[in-house]
Design an enzyme around this catalytic site. Structure first.
Site, PDB file in Angstrom:
ATOM      1  N   SER A 102      45.172  37.472  46.143  1.00 17.66           N
ATOM      2  CA  SER A 102      45.563  38.846  45.795  1.00 17.66           C
ATOM      3  C   SER A 102      47.059  39.025  46.039  1.00 17.66           C
ATOM      4  O   SER A 102      47.634  38.364  46.915  1.00 17.66           O
ATOM      5  CB  SER A 102      44.785  39.834  46.663  1.00 17.66           C
ATOM      6  OG  SER A 102      45.316  41.142  46.514  1.00 17.66           O
TER       7      SER A 102
ATOM      8  N   TYR B 148      42.464  43.048  54.755  1.00 13.53           N
ATOM      9  CA  TYR B 148      42.284  42.442  53.426  1.00 13.53           C
ATOM     10  C   TYR B 148      43.471  41.518  53.143  1.00 13.53           C
ATOM     11  O   TYR B 148      43.298  40.367  52.728  1.00 13.53           O
ATOM     12  CB  TYR B 148      42.200  43.556  52.384  1.00 13.53           C
ATOM     13  CG  TYR B 148      42.028  43.084  50.954  1.00 13.53           C
ATOM     14  CD1 TYR B 148      40.779  42.681  50.490  1.00 13.53           C
ATOM     15  CD2 TYR B 148      43.101  43.076  50.065  1.00 13.53           C
ATOM     16  CE1 TYR B 148      40.616  42.271  49.172  1.00 13.53           C
ATOM     17  CE2 TYR B 148      42.949  42.672  48.757  1.00 13.53           C
ATOM     18  CZ  TYR B 148      41.701  42.272  48.311  1.00 13.53           C
ATOM     19  OH  TYR B 148      41.537  41.871  47.003  1.00 13.53           O
TER      20      TYR B 148
HETATM   21  N1  NAP Z   1      40.275  44.300  41.367  1.00 13.50           N
HETATM   22  C1  NAP Z   1      41.470  44.038  41.823  1.00 13.50           C
HETATM   23  O1  NAP Z   1      42.405  44.841  41.680  1.00 13.50           O
HETATM   24  C2  NAP Z   1      41.741  42.737  42.534  1.00 13.50           C
HETATM   25  C3  NAP Z   1      43.071  42.391  42.771  1.00 13.50           C
HETATM   26  C4  NAP Z   1      43.354  41.200  43.434  1.00 13.50           C
HETATM   27  C5  NAP Z   1      42.318  40.372  43.836  1.00 13.50           C
HETATM   28  N2  NAP Z   1      41.024  40.725  43.600  1.00 13.50           N
HETATM   29  C6  NAP Z   1      39.969  39.837  44.070  1.00 13.50           C
HETATM   30  O2  NAP Z   1      39.144  39.472  42.988  1.00 13.50           O
HETATM   31  C7  NAP Z   1      37.872  39.061  43.490  1.00 13.50           C
HETATM   32  C8  NAP Z   1      36.772  39.704  42.655  1.00 13.50           C
HETATM   33  O3  NAP Z   1      36.767  41.101  42.878  1.00 13.50           O
HETATM   34  P1  NAP Z   1      36.569  42.176  41.721  1.00 13.50           P
HETATM   35  O4  NAP Z   1      37.838  42.909  41.603  1.00 13.50           O
HETATM   36  O5  NAP Z   1      35.982  41.549  40.527  1.00 13.50           O
HETATM   37  O6  NAP Z   1      35.567  43.180  42.453  1.00 13.50           O
HETATM   38  P2  NAP Z   1      34.023  43.531  42.230  1.00 13.50           P
HETATM   39  O7  NAP Z   1      33.812  44.021  40.855  1.00 13.50           O
HETATM   40  O8  NAP Z   1      33.683  44.425  43.370  1.00 13.50           O
HETATM   41  O9  NAP Z   1      33.295  42.137  42.415  1.00 13.50           O
HETATM   42  C9  NAP Z   1      33.136  41.557  43.691  1.00 13.50           C
HETATM   43  C10 NAP Z   1      32.038  40.526  43.617  1.00 13.50           C
HETATM   44  O10 NAP Z   1      31.920  39.909  44.908  1.00 13.50           O
HETATM   45  C11 NAP Z   1      30.538  39.819  45.233  1.00 13.50           C
HETATM   46  N3  NAP Z   1      30.331  39.840  46.671  1.00 13.50           N
HETATM   47  C12 NAP Z   1      30.876  40.706  47.567  1.00 13.50           C
HETATM   48  N4  NAP Z   1      30.441  40.416  48.800  1.00 13.50           N
HETATM   49  C13 NAP Z   1      29.613  39.344  48.672  1.00 13.50           C
HETATM   50  C14 NAP Z   1      28.860  38.579  49.589  1.00 13.50           C
HETATM   51  N5  NAP Z   1      28.852  38.826  50.901  1.00 13.50           N
HETATM   52  N6  NAP Z   1      28.115  37.539  49.104  1.00 13.50           N
HETATM   53  C15 NAP Z   1      28.079  37.264  47.778  1.00 13.50           C
HETATM   54  N7  NAP Z   1      28.792  37.956  46.861  1.00 13.50           N
HETATM   55  C16 NAP Z   1      29.536  38.981  47.319  1.00 13.50           C
HETATM   56  C17 NAP Z   1      29.886  41.007  44.539  1.00 13.50           C
HETATM   57  O11 NAP Z   1      28.548  40.672  44.237  1.00 13.50           O
HETATM   58  P3  NAP Z   1      27.241  41.400  44.845  1.00 13.50           P
HETATM   59  O12 NAP Z   1      27.562  42.865  44.932  1.00 13.50           O
HETATM   60  O13 NAP Z   1      26.161  41.042  43.873  1.00 13.50           O
HETATM   61  O14 NAP Z   1      27.077  40.779  46.167  1.00 13.50           O
HETATM   62  C18 NAP Z   1      30.695  41.109  43.248  1.00 13.50           C
HETATM   63  O15 NAP Z   1      30.123  40.278  42.262  1.00 13.50           O
HETATM   64  C19 NAP Z   1      37.845  39.449  44.972  1.00 13.50           C
HETATM   65  O16 NAP Z   1      38.082  38.304  45.761  1.00 13.50           O
HETATM   66  C20 NAP Z   1      39.007  40.422  45.091  1.00 13.50           C
HETATM   67  O17 NAP Z   1      39.540  40.444  46.385  1.00 13.50           O
HETATM   68  C21 NAP Z   1      40.720  41.896  42.946  1.00 13.50           C
END
Ligand code: NAP
Length: 251
Positions: A137, A150
């Site tokens: 991130s 985070y």
């Molecule tokens: N969105 C942004 O702005 C952004 C920016 C930089 C980096 N990121 C990173 O991108 C990655 C994906 O996030 P996203 O933005 O796509 O958010 P998201 O839509 O909330 O997706 C997060 C995913 O992680 C899974 N997850 C969370 N806790 C878990 C656990 N304990 N065990 C298994 N699965 C788990 C969730 O699945 P379940 O609910 O089915 O468990 C969900 O599929 C993350 O690492 C986040 O930090 C996001």
């Protein structure tokens, strides 16, 4: 229709956080590119939907449960690991957060990807073939208010990638960190609710979409085996980090 195979001969990928956002987009992009994909998540409904996709099998597991992965991956070849699952469970100032959030974010965002990498890397090294992705991130590369834990978890991931690349030197296994700024997903649902996230974080400009991140990952994967894209940073054109902000106490 699957596209041409990868120059490196990869066949199977495993993607965590596959039930939503960036992970789901990566699952579908890898599958469309011709890989068999194991999609990992917790939400049963979202997993059932993914299981109906050709070329996708699902694994219901919490990423913190490293024993579940050892059992499920026994005898399976994984060529591409995408450590994507992550949480931003609070946006409060560090001194105010629930203490449990410290373990929560460090365990899911930092410890779990390391454990999973430790699980698949011996096989990759033995085959002299493999690619491990980490979704980091921008918060791991520069300070963001309300994201101290985070950010620490993602900064840990980032330096780990650099150090891992040193340890893997000469094995043919590649490591790529993708460090995005804001992407339009469900990430902020717990910390602020999706309605507030919409109006505060996503409305009024064109966001990065999960599919954009999936295309970046594919581009790195498609490079010749001799080329390792070590880090990709990507922001919405409408977002920048840095600069300086002063809080003035004198009137
Ligand atoms: N969105 C942004 O702005 C952004 C920016 C930089 C980096 N990121 C990173 O991108 C990655 C994906 O996030 P996203 O933005 O796509 O958010 P998201 O839509 O909330 O997706 C997060 C995913 O992680 C899974 N997850 C969370 N806790 C878990 C656990 N304990 N065990 C298994 N699965 C788990 C969730 O699945 P379940 O609910 O089915 O468990 C969900 O599929 C993350 O690492 C986040 O930090 C996001």
């Amino acid at each position: 229709m699957p596209e041409a195979s990868f120059p490196t001969g990869y066949q199977r990928a495993l993607v965590t956080g596959a039930t939503s956002g960036i992970g789901k987009a990566i699952v579908l992009a890898l599958r469309d590119a011709g890989l068999q994909v194991i999609a990992v998540g917790r939400s049963p409904d979202a997993l059932a939907e993914l299981a109906s996709e050709p070329g996708v099998t699902t694994l219901q597991a919490d990423v913190r449960d490293s024993k579940a992965f050892s059992a499920a991956l026994e005898g399976l070849t994984v060529d591409v690991l995408v450590n994507n699952a992550g949480v931003l469970s609070t946006r409060a100032a560090f001194q105010e957060i629930d203490e449990a959030e410290i373990d929560n974010m460090i365990d899911i965002n930092l410890k779990a990807p390391l454990q999973l990498a430790r699980n698949v890397l011996p096989g990759m090294v033995e085959r002299s073939r493999g690619h491990v992705f980490f979704i980091g991130s921008s918060a791991g590369r520069a300070p963001h208010p309300g994201a101290a834990v985070y950010g620490a978890s993602k900064a840990g991931v980032s330096l780990f990638c650099d150090a891992l690349r040193c340890d893997l030197l000469g094995t043919g296994v590649r490591v790529t960190e993708i460090a995005p700024g804001r992407v339009q997903t469900q990430l902020y649902r717990t910390a602020m609710g999706m309605q507030a996230a919409g109006s505060e974080l996503y409305d009024g400009y064109e966001s990065i979409q999960p599919e954009d991140i999936a295309q970046l990952l594919l581009a790195a994967l498609r490079m010749p085996a001799a080329v390792d894209v070590s880090r990709l940073e990507v922001f919405p054109t409408a977002q920048a980090v840095g600069g300086s902000r002063m809080v003035k106490t004198l009137s």
